[in-house]
Design a protein around this motif. Sequence first.
Motif, PDB file in Angstrom:
ATOM      1  N   UNK A   1      42.956  39.399  36.809  1.00 58.54           N
ATOM      2  CA  UNK A   1      41.761  38.784  37.395  1.00 58.54           C
ATOM      3  C   UNK A   1      40.606  38.917  36.408  1.00 58.54           C
ATOM      4  N   UNK A   2      39.840  37.851  36.233  1.00 60.98           N
ATOM      5  CA  UNK A   2      38.703  37.927  35.301  1.00 60.98           C
ATOM      6  C   UNK A   2      37.573  38.770  35.898  1.00 60.98           C
ATOM      7  N   UNK A   3      36.856  39.438  35.034  1.00 60.50           N
ATOM      8  CA  UNK A   3      35.723  40.246  35.484  1.00 60.50           C
ATOM      9  C   UNK A   3      34.464  39.736  34.806  1.00 60.50           C
TER      10      UNK A   3
END
Length: 62
Positions: free
Chosen positions: A19-21
């Motif tokens: 998941x991108x942060x």
Amino acid sequence: MYQPIIGAILLTIFLVGCTPTVQVAPPEKPITINLNVKIEHEIKVKVEKELDDVFSEESGLF
């Protein structure tokens, strides 16, 4: 029997790990804004007064 469950668990772990942060952090160096502005003024009041003196009735020009 356990293969689909193990596959689902591994897929979930893989997707959670990817998941991108988004991080919001202040910059290390301060932000500088360089304003090199050259302001030129023309003062016309003095010239207008001199022209009034030249074109006045007392100057004898007309």
